[in-house]
Design a protein around this motif. Structure first.
Motif, short mmCIF file in Angstrom:
data_model
loop_
_atom_site.label_atom_id
_atom_site.label_comp_id
_atom_site.label_asym_id
_atom_site.label_seq_id
_atom_site.Cartn_x
_atom_site.Cartn_y
_atom_site.Cartn_z
N CYS A 323 0.83 -1.21 0.00
CA CYS A 323 0.00 0.00 0.00
C CYS A 323 0.87 1.26 0.00
O CYS A 323 0.56 2.23 -0.71
CB CYS A 323 -0.93 -0.02 1.20
N GLU A 362 -17.98 9.30 5.93
CA GLU A 362 -16.59 9.05 5.54
C GLU A 362 -15.67 9.31 6.73
O GLU A 362 -15.78 10.36 7.38
CB GLU A 362 -16.20 9.95 4.37
N ASP A 393 -7.35 -0.41 1.97
CA ASP A 393 -7.99 -0.30 0.67
C ASP A 393 -8.76 1.02 0.56
O ASP A 393 -8.73 1.69 -0.48
CB ASP A 393 -8.92 -1.50 0.46
N HIS A 394 -9.46 1.39 1.63
CA HIS A 394 -10.20 2.65 1.61
C HIS A 394 -9.26 3.84 1.51
O HIS A 394 -9.54 4.83 0.81
CB HIS A 394 -11.07 2.75 2.86
N GLU A 396 -6.32 3.86 0.10
CA GLU A 396 -5.79 3.91 -1.26
C GLU A 396 -6.82 4.46 -2.24
O GLU A 396 -6.48 5.21 -3.17
CB GLU A 396 -5.31 2.51 -1.68
N GLN A 397 -8.09 4.11 -2.04
CA GLN A 397 -9.15 4.63 -2.91
C GLN A 397 -9.30 6.15 -2.75
O GLN A 397 -9.69 6.84 -3.70
CB GLN A 397 -10.47 3.94 -2.59
N THR A 400 -6.94 7.82 -5.26
CA THR A 400 -7.01 7.51 -6.69
C THR A 400 -7.52 8.74 -7.43
O THR A 400 -8.25 9.58 -6.88
CB THR A 400 -7.95 6.33 -6.92
N SER A 402 -9.95 9.21 -9.53
CA SER A 402 -11.39 9.36 -9.63
C SER A 402 -12.04 9.67 -8.29
O SER A 402 -13.14 10.23 -8.24
CB SER A 402 -12.01 8.09 -10.22
N PRO A 404 -13.25 8.32 -4.23
CA PRO A 404 -14.11 7.23 -3.77
C PRO A 404 -15.55 7.38 -4.23
O PRO A 404 -16.20 6.39 -4.55
CB PRO A 404 -13.99 7.31 -2.23
N ARG A 407 -15.80 6.52 -7.85
CA ARG A 407 -15.54 5.09 -8.01
C ARG A 407 -16.79 4.29 -7.68
O ARG A 407 -17.13 3.33 -8.35
CB ARG A 407 -14.38 4.64 -7.11
N ARG A 408 -17.54 4.71 -6.62
CA ARG A 408 -18.75 3.98 -6.28
C ARG A 408 -19.81 4.14 -7.37
O ARG A 408 -20.52 3.22 -7.72
CB ARG A 408 -19.29 4.47 -4.93
N THR A 411 -18.89 1.91 -10.15
CA THR A 411 -19.16 0.51 -9.81
C THR A 411 -20.66 0.22 -9.95
O THR A 411 -21.07 -0.83 -10.47
CB THR A 411 -18.69 0.21 -8.39
#
Length: 417
Positions: A323, A362, A393-394, A396-397, A400, A402, A404, A407-408, A411
């Protein structure tokens, strides 16, 4: 469609033989040489005053001269055999009477009662008191050519001989005192009406190979040891011969002489061969795997090994290291400083403040939380490890491109029919 045969990384028997045949051949040669040397050395006799030894300290020349005159020499190493083999027609020679144990001395006294003659070489005061009571022993003098100065026929025929060492005196009028030094005899012959005579010689030099041909040494010892057809040469274990039954023998006592040196040589050869083969290994060489293993399967297998060993610390370190590397790329931190907490954590905290989500659900990623996630202690249980994976993981998102929330939405769009 063409298929390629999988290649195996395990060595074949032919390859193993090609690699190891040189080492095996060298080991076999060394083993054969060691066995041959041990066998040859075991057949040699180099002990002092041993009638089988051709060394300067041995007495093989004397045994050969006695054999030419019809006297058979028998080496005895077992004190229990003394009584069985002694008799009126035997001469019993004891080269090392001072090294006898009490049990061996008792056996020698009984054997001397049946022997035609008993010859003791350089017995000291303690030995003469135990074997020949009534004899006084005086300090030893250097060995040198000495005249007999007595009426003993053997001494008169031999004339001058190399004598000295211990000196003896006796109150027995029948005792024959020869080769005197400072008024004390270095050769004393004792008579006994009920058994054979006893000869005390102050030194063993006349019997040695290197001194046998000097002056009258050969003549003297041949006459002292050759009056009977059988000569019993008593060499117990502590004088260099084989161990007797009176002493407990271990495993290494049963091995012939030379085996220890052969074992040392083989050990040194094995060490040198190991160093030689180790230097031939060289650097690692990559080989084509026989099958392609998906990264997910390798990761899963490694994680199962961690779980079986309850090694949650290494599993957490692997997750955090991966990570940190990805977050460093996302935040522009140099790869060399990706695992430096003093560089990576402030950079992530500054980026997290700019990307803070307006939604209350959040979590807030401040500097303390990021430091705890990326450089914290190992999780105490499996649930904490799973929670750490989700949190990483959260995190890292969050960084990113885009974000979170997008990204959701992406998805949800992907799973909407």
């Amino acid at each position: 469609m063409t298929t390629t045969a999988p290649t195996s990384t395990s060595p074949l028997a032919r390859h193993i033989w090609q690699r190891a045949r040189g080492l095996l051949l060298a080991t076999a040669l060394l083993a054969v040489a060691g066995v041959a040397l041990a066998a040859l050395r075991s057949a040699e006799h180099t002990a002092p005053l041993d009638p089988r030894s051709a060394s300067p300290e041995g007495s093989k020349a004397l045994a050969r001269l006695l054999a030419d005159r019809g006297v058979h020499t028998t080496v005895l190493t077992d004190s229990s055999a003394l009584r069985r083999q002694t008799g009126p027609d035997t001469t019993l020679l004891v080269p090392f009477p001072n090294s006898l144990t009490e049990r061996q001395s008792a056996a020698l006294r009984k054997a001397a009662e049946d022997s035609g003659r008993t010859v003791l070489l350089a017995p000291d005061a303690k030995t003469t008191a135990a074997l020949t009571p009534g004899i006084r022993t005086f300090a030893a003098l250097p060995v040198q050519p000495t005249h007999p100065d007595c009426d003993l026929p053997a001494a008169r025929r031999a004339d001058s001989a190399d004598l000295g060492g211990h000196r003896y005196s006796s109150t027995d009028r029948l005792a024959e005192r020869c080769y005197p030094r400072n008024g004390r005899a270095t050769l004393l012959r004792l008579h006994s009406p009920s058994r054979g005579d006893t000869v005390l010689l102050g030194t063993a030099d006349p019997l040695r190979n290197e001194h046998l041909d000097a002056h009258g040494n050969a003549s003297l010892v041949l006459q002292l040891l050759g009056p009977h057809p059988q000569l019993l040469w008593y060499l117990p274990s502590d004088s260099g011969a084989a161990p007797s039954d009176d002493q407990e023998r271990g495993f290494f006592d049963l091995l012939p002489d030379g085996w220890s040196w052969a074992a040392v040589q083989l050990a040194v050869a094995a060490l040198l061969a190991a160093l030689w083969r180790a230097r031939r290994l060289g650097p690692l060489v990559t080989e084509q795997l026989p099958v392609a293993v998906p990264a997910a399967e390798a990761t899963e297998g490694r994680s199962r090994l961690y779980r079986r060993a309850n090694d949650r610390g290494h599993a957490a370190d692997a997750l955090r290291t991966a990570c940190r590397g990805r977050l460093a790329l996302l935040t522009g931190v140099p790869r060399a400083q990706a695992h430096d907490r003093e560089v990576l954590v402030p950079a992530l905290a500054a980026r997290a403040a700019d990307r803070a989500s307006p939604e209350p659900a959040e979590p807030v990623h401040d500097e303390a939380r990021i430091r705890s996630l990326l450089f914290g202690p190992p999780p105490p249980n499996d649930s904490a490890l799973l929670h750490l994976a989700d949190e990483l993981d959260h995190l890292e998102q969050l960084f990113t491109p885009s974000g979170p929330q997008q990204r959701r939405r992406q998805t949800d769009k992907d799973i909407t029919p």
